[in-house]
Design a protein around this motif. Sequence first.
Motif, short mmCIF file in Angstrom:
data_model
loop_
_atom_site.label_atom_id
_atom_site.label_comp_id
_atom_site.label_asym_id
_atom_site.label_seq_id
_atom_site.Cartn_x
_atom_site.Cartn_y
_atom_site.Cartn_z
N GLN A 170 -27.45 64.21 -71.82
CA GLN A 170 -27.58 65.66 -71.96
C GLN A 170 -26.20 66.29 -72.00
OE1 GLN A 170 -31.02 66.08 -68.67
NE2 GLN A 170 -30.71 67.97 -69.86
N SER A 171 -26.11 67.38 -72.77
CA SER A 171 -24.88 68.17 -72.77
C SER A 171 -25.20 69.62 -73.08
CB SER A 171 -23.88 67.62 -73.80
OG SER A 171 -24.38 67.80 -75.11
N ARG B 195 -23.05 69.68 -69.30
CA ARG B 195 -23.51 69.47 -67.92
C ARG B 195 -23.59 70.79 -67.17
NH1 ARG B 195 -23.20 64.77 -65.34
NH2 ARG B 195 -24.50 65.95 -63.87
N TYR B 196 -22.74 71.72 -67.53
CA TYR B 196 -22.72 73.03 -66.88
C TYR B 196 -22.50 74.11 -67.94
CZ TYR B 196 -21.77 70.01 -62.88
OH TYR B 196 -21.83 69.01 -61.95
N PRO C 259 -29.18 63.63 -66.53
CA PRO C 259 -28.52 64.26 -65.38
C PRO C 259 -28.75 65.76 -65.30
CG PRO C 259 -26.93 63.79 -67.08
CD PRO C 259 -28.22 63.19 -67.54
N THR D 242 -28.64 69.88 -67.21
CA THR D 242 -27.65 70.92 -67.51
C THR D 242 -27.88 72.06 -66.53
OG1 THR D 242 -27.54 70.41 -69.88
CG2 THR D 242 -26.84 72.61 -69.19
N ASN E 220 -26.11 65.70 -58.39
CA ASN E 220 -25.48 65.53 -59.69
C ASN E 220 -25.91 64.26 -60.42
OD1 ASN E 220 -23.92 67.94 -59.45
ND2 ASN E 220 -22.58 66.84 -58.04
#
Lengths: 115, 116
Positions: A6-7, A9-10, A108, A110, B41
């Motif tokens: 996934q991208s 992350r933030y 993981p 976003t 995380n």
Amino acid sequence: EAGVAQSPRYKIIEKRQSVAFWCNPISGHATLYWYQQILGQGPKLLIQFQNNGVVDDSQLPKDRFSAERLKGVDSTLKIQPAKLEDSAVYLCASSSQGLGYNEQFFGPGTRLTVL
Amino acid sequence: AQSVTQLDSHVSVSEGTPVLLRCNYSSSYSPSLFWYVQHPNKGLQLLLKYTSAATLVKGINGFEAEFKKSETSFHLTKPSAHMSDAAEYFCVVSDLGGTGFQKLVFGTGTRLLVSP
């Protein structure tokens, strides 16, 4: 075997802006899911794809959220315009089949913050 | 509709002591039940699953859960906690709905804290 990617992350945006998230499932997995996880809650299914078709989008706020999986592989989830209450972690998952029980593998996530 | 209730939002244990995370389910038919773990995380990871076979299910990292139909429970246990077990744990029920496609319904989560 590579996991679900996934991208970004933030992501931090202001309300009324637009944002898009990308997901690349495990190779060969036909089923792809997008979940929303608000702080302090369990993940909630937003939309489920089987190949490039939508199986379930009953909990997707369609006035502002959209998702696509055009070639039946990777997927994008878009929010336009964002609201404060959209602040959450957006999780993507994939499984090898859709019918019946199949283990879902999660990315993981976003983390979206709407100011 | 299927649902699960996690009875504790936080559980604190000392390293080396037993762990018990409680979950009750509501289902109109024989459910499939799961426990997932989420480390900070990191993505959600399947710990174990119950799909109408043996009622005592063993998972990874020494965790196990017992399906008790009479009590509509699926509690997660581990004999001896390790520091690395500190994480968020989710009880999950599978709802096939009307389409035949699996839909996971998550509980609100239990945060496990492990002290030295």
